[in-house]
Design a protein around this motif. Structure first.
Motif, PDB file in Angstrom:
ATOM      1  N   ALA A  58      -5.719  27.003   1.189  1.00  0.00           N
ATOM      2  CA  ALA A  58      -7.056  26.514   0.819  1.00  0.00           C
ATOM      3  C   ALA A  58      -7.040  24.998   0.583  1.00  0.00           C
ATOM      4  O   ALA A  58      -8.058  24.425   0.192  1.00  0.00           O
ATOM      5  CB  ALA A  58      -7.530  27.227  -0.451  1.00  0.00           C
ATOM      6  N   ASP A  59      -5.892  24.368   0.778  1.00  0.00           N
ATOM      7  CA  ASP A  59      -5.743  22.924   0.594  1.00  0.00           C
ATOM      8  C   ASP A  59      -6.100  22.469  -0.830  1.00  0.00           C
ATOM      9  O   ASP A  59      -6.713  21.420  -1.035  1.00  0.00           O
ATOM     10  CB  ASP A  59      -6.611  22.187   1.630  1.00  0.00           C
ATOM     11  N   VAL A  60      -5.719  23.284  -1.788  1.00  0.00           N
ATOM     12  CA  VAL A  60      -5.969  22.959  -3.202  1.00  0.00           C
ATOM     13  C   VAL A  60      -4.810  22.092  -3.711  1.00  0.00           C
ATOM     14  O   VAL A  60      -3.649  22.440  -3.506  1.00  0.00           O
ATOM     15  CB  VAL A  60      -6.069  24.283  -4.009  1.00  0.00           C
ATOM     16  N   PRO A  61      -5.109  20.969  -4.374  1.00  0.00           N
ATOM     17  CA  PRO A  61      -4.020  20.108  -4.850  1.00  0.00           C
ATOM     18  C   PRO A  61      -3.183  20.794  -5.932  1.00  0.00           C
ATOM     19  O   PRO A  61      -3.716  21.324  -6.903  1.00  0.00           O
ATOM     20  CB  PRO A  61      -4.753  18.902  -5.454  1.00  0.00           C
ATOM     21  N   THR A  62      -1.875  20.794  -5.753  1.00  0.00           N
ATOM     22  CA  THR A  62      -0.979  21.388  -6.753  1.00  0.00           C
ATOM     23  C   THR A  62       0.377  20.699  -6.665  1.00  0.00           C
ATOM     24  O   THR A  62       0.590  19.848  -5.795  1.00  0.00           O
ATOM     25  CB  THR A  62      -0.868  22.924  -6.547  1.00  0.00           C
ATOM     26  N   ALA A  63       1.282  21.047  -7.573  1.00  0.00           N
ATOM     27  CA  ALA A  63       2.592  20.384  -7.598  1.00  0.00           C
ATOM     28  C   ALA A  63       3.424  20.799  -6.384  1.00  0.00           C
ATOM     29  O   ALA A  63       3.316  21.927  -5.902  1.00  0.00           O
ATOM     30  CB  ALA A  63       3.330  20.779  -8.881  1.00  0.00           C
TER      31      ALA A  63
ATOM     32  N   PRO B 101      -3.160  15.287 -19.393  1.00  0.00           N
ATOM     33  CA  PRO B 101      -3.787  16.311 -20.219  1.00  0.00           C
ATOM     34  C   PRO B 101      -4.106  17.565 -19.406  1.00  0.00           C
ATOM     35  O   PRO B 101      -4.344  17.473 -18.198  1.00  0.00           O
ATOM     36  CB  PRO B 101      -5.078  15.654 -20.717  1.00  0.00           C
ATOM     37  N   GLU B 102      -4.100  18.702 -20.076  1.00  0.00           N
ATOM     38  CA  GLU B 102      -4.401  19.964 -19.392  1.00  0.00           C
ATOM     39  C   GLU B 102      -5.828  20.395 -19.679  1.00  0.00           C
ATOM     40  O   GLU B 102      -6.407  20.040 -20.703  1.00  0.00           O
ATOM     41  CB  GLU B 102      -3.424  21.046 -19.846  1.00  0.00           C
ATOM     42  N   LEU B 103      -6.359  21.156 -18.748  1.00  0.00           N
ATOM     43  CA  LEU B 103      -7.730  21.639 -18.878  1.00  0.00           C
ATOM     44  C   LEU B 103      -7.773  23.070 -18.372  1.00  0.00           C
ATOM     45  O   LEU B 103      -7.201  23.373 -17.330  1.00  0.00           O
ATOM     46  CB  LEU B 103      -8.631  20.753 -18.010  1.00  0.00           C
TER      47      LEU B 103
ATOM     48  N   ALA C 287      -8.734  28.661 -13.875  1.00  0.00           N
ATOM     49  CA  ALA C 287      -7.950  27.567 -13.301  1.00  0.00           C
ATOM     50  C   ALA C 287      -7.323  26.762 -14.432  1.00  0.00           C
ATOM     51  O   ALA C 287      -8.037  26.214 -15.276  1.00  0.00           O
ATOM     52  CB  ALA C 287      -8.841  26.671 -12.450  1.00  0.00           C
ATOM     53  N   GLY C 288      -5.989  26.727 -14.447  1.00  0.00           N
ATOM     54  CA  GLY C 288      -5.272  25.854 -15.377  1.00  0.00           C
ATOM     55  C   GLY C 288      -4.918  24.589 -14.618  1.00  0.00           C
ATOM     56  O   GLY C 288      -4.238  24.639 -13.594  1.00  0.00           O
ATOM     57  N   LEU C 289      -5.435  23.455 -15.086  1.00  0.00           N
ATOM     58  CA  LEU C 289      -5.291  22.207 -14.335  1.00  0.00           C
ATOM     59  C   LEU C 289      -4.601  21.146 -15.165  1.00  0.00           C
ATOM     60  O   LEU C 289      -4.648  21.187 -16.397  1.00  0.00           O
ATOM     61  CB  LEU C 289      -6.677  21.666 -13.969  1.00  0.00           C
TER      62      LEU C 289
ATOM     63  N   VAL D  23      -2.237  23.877 -12.014  1.00  0.00           N
ATOM     64  CA  VAL D  23      -0.984  24.341 -12.616  1.00  0.00           C
ATOM     65  C   VAL D  23      -0.828  25.835 -12.361  1.00  0.00           C
ATOM     66  O   VAL D  23       0.237  26.306 -11.981  1.00  0.00           O
ATOM     67  CB  VAL D  23      -0.967  24.053 -14.135  1.00  0.00           C
ATOM     68  N   GLU D  24      -1.892  26.567 -12.585  1.00  0.00           N
ATOM     69  CA  GLU D  24      -1.804  28.022 -12.423  1.00  0.00           C
ATOM     70  C   GLU D  24      -3.205  28.593 -12.261  1.00  0.00           C
ATOM     71  O   GLU D  24      -4.197  27.969 -12.622  1.00  0.00           O
ATOM     72  CB  GLU D  24      -1.173  28.665 -13.662  1.00  0.00           C
ATOM     73  N   TYR D  25      -3.247  29.798 -11.720  1.00  0.00           N
ATOM     74  CA  TYR D  25      -4.454  30.609 -11.795  1.00  0.00           C
ATOM     75  C   TYR D  25      -4.150  31.853 -12.606  1.00  0.00           C
ATOM     76  O   TYR D  25      -3.060  32.437 -12.486  1.00  0.00           O
ATOM     77  CB  TYR D  25      -4.903  31.055 -10.392  1.00  0.00           C
ATOM     78  N   ASN D  26      -5.105  32.258 -13.406  1.00  0.00           N
ATOM     79  CA  ASN D  26      -5.016  33.546 -14.076  1.00  0.00           C
ATOM     80  C   ASN D  26      -6.187  34.393 -13.609  1.00  0.00           C
ATOM     81  O   ASN D  26      -7.233  33.865 -13.202  1.00  0.00           O
ATOM     82  CB  ASN D  26      -5.063  33.391 -15.596  1.00  0.00           C
ATOM     83  N   ALA D  27      -6.004  35.709 -13.715  1.00  0.00           N
ATOM     84  CA  ALA D  27      -6.990  36.649 -13.178  1.00  0.00           C
ATOM     85  C   ALA D  27      -7.880  37.231 -14.274  1.00  0.00           C
ATOM     86  O   ALA D  27      -8.537  38.236 -14.058  1.00  0.00           O
ATOM     87  CB  ALA D  27      -6.259  37.782 -12.452  1.00  0.00           C
TER      88      ALA D  27
END
Ligand code: AMP
Length: 407
Positions: free
Chosen positions: A97-102, A175-177, A254-256, A266-270
């Motif tokens: 999906a071309d989502v920016p991640t590490a 910072p995280e969001l 969405a953990g960003l 950073v992560e996805y949770n369901a």
């Protein structure tokens, strides 16, 4: 409407608390502090809507089983819940999906993992592929510690099969969001942003936990940033799920990290975050049961709305959490704490002993939430309440929401 919430922690208590404003709510298995708790299994409960709280039953296909019986269910099936159940699968999905991640790699072999560690900068992140109750992530600047963790995870001794595959990532900073979106399979709507505190110690020290506190709203996050996250992360991810024939009806969390190069995943949770749910949901000003029912039936019509007041939650845990936890200590003071203006005590790891006293029964015992006109007063009130509660060795971070909103 009759709603059945599945789970028994602070998140499910918050769900039940807010859903019960507009619906009849039962919670299975619930806990002694959640009204409407029942030991009846969800399959035996007749409800207009099922809301699955925790990740483990989602990954295990509970939403599919309830749907197969004709139930209206808020929560993805096992196919969609892989977004949380396998970090390696999630990374593949978001790459498509071309989502920016590490930058990252997935490994089951120690030598290959070690070679990859050599290609990273000076911050190493090691994750179990599978579920580990929020504790399977190590962030370290020590190459030796990273390598030891890889060996430990892959051996299966520390996290069982969840760790036999690891995801290694470059460390990000910023910072995280947490942004939680409600999805109906086609579309997603954002809930109010929250920020949580994952490390056990003040100043973000010590190991990661399930979460030690949270606050909402987040002054640093404006509507433009929320729109950007929806457009750049949530919507493309939902489209990638659809492209894999996954009809994702539930929370996409969405953990960003807001890095110097822009937001990165950073992560996805369901599912709803715990403790984010304990600050986001009490601020919900619409009919939550209606919104979740719309999402579950594949067509969101409502627009989520929130009160302007702020919410802060402080998690009270047992001594030694997240490494060890002690059960059976008598919990004192929740009546006095809960009587304070704007305070809601959400029960998590609690039980009744044979004499009927409330006792500790898990690492995270309570989430003490306060709702007040601004973050500083919500924070002060949450700590005022937490300080009235006690048991031997009770532990809470002292810096939840410190330094935001004028504190
Ligand atoms: P996760 O379970 O993937 O959300 O990871 C738990 C926590 O570990 C996150 O909330 C971050 O604080 C931290 N973390 C995870 N991945 C990274 C990364 N690539 N860089 C820095 N910190 C990370």
């Amino acid at each position: 409407m009759k709603v059945c919430v599945i789970g028994g922690g602070g998140r499910e208590h918050a769900l039940a608390h807010v859903l019960s404003r507009t619906a009849d709510v039962v919670v299975t298995p619930g806990n002694p502090l959640i009204p409407g708790s029942t030991s009846q299994p969800p399959e035996e409960i007749d409800a207009d809507l099922f809301v699955v709280g925790p990740e483990a039953p989602l990954v295990d296909g509970l939403a599919d089983r309830l749907r197969a019986r004709g139930g209206l269910v808020f929560g993805p099936g096992a196919d969609g819940a892989r977004i949380e159940g396998s970090k390696a699968w999630m990374k593949d999905l978001v790459a498509s999906a071309d989502v920016p991640t590490a930058r990252h790699g997935t490994f089951s072999d120690r030598a290959a993992a070690d070679a990859y560690l050599d290609t990273l900068g000076d911050l190493f992140v090691i994750k179990t592929d599978g579920l580990a109750a929020g504790k399977g992530v190590l962030v370290t600047s020590s190459r030796t510690e990273a390598s030891e963790a890889v060996a430990d995870y892959l051996s299966g001794e520390r996290f069982g099969d969840a760790g036999r595959t690891v995801v290694i990532e470059e460390g990000m900073t910023g910072p995280e969001l947490s942004l939680l979106a409600i999805c109906d399979g086609q579309r997603a709507v954002a809930l109010a942003p929250a920020q949580d505190f994952k490390r056990v110690g003040d100043g973000d020290t010590g190991p990661n936990t399930g979460g030690m506190g949270a606050y909402s709203p987040v002054p640093a996050v404006d509507d433009d940033l929320v729109d950007q996250v929806m457009a750049r992360f949530v919507e493309p991810t939902l489209a990638a799920l659809r492209a894999r024939d996954i009809d994702y009806r539930g929370v996409l969390y969405a953990g960003l990290m807001l890095t110097p190069e822009g937001p990165k995943l950073v992560e996805y949770n369901a599912r709803f975050g715990d403790p984010e749910a304990q600050v986001v949901l009490p601020r919900y000003s619409g009919d939550l049961a209606a919104l979740l029912a719309e999402a579950a039936s594949g067509s969101i019509e409502s627009r989520p709305t929130f009160i302007d007041d702020a919410a802060v939650t402080v998690v009270c845990a047992t001594e030694g959490y997240p490494v060890t936890s002690r059960a059976g200590d008598v919990v004192d003071g929740i009546e006095a704490a809960g009587a304070l203006d704007g305070v809601i005590i959400f029960g998590a790891g609690v039980a009744r002993d044979p004499s009927g006293q409330l006792v500790t029964a898990g690492g995270r015992v309570l989430a003490v939430t306060a709702v007040a006109p601004d973050l500083a007063s919500a924070r002060a009130r949450a700590y005022e309440a937490a300080d009235l509660i006690s048991w031997p060795g009770m532990y809470a971070r002292r810096d939840v929401a410190a330094g935001v909103g004028g504190t």
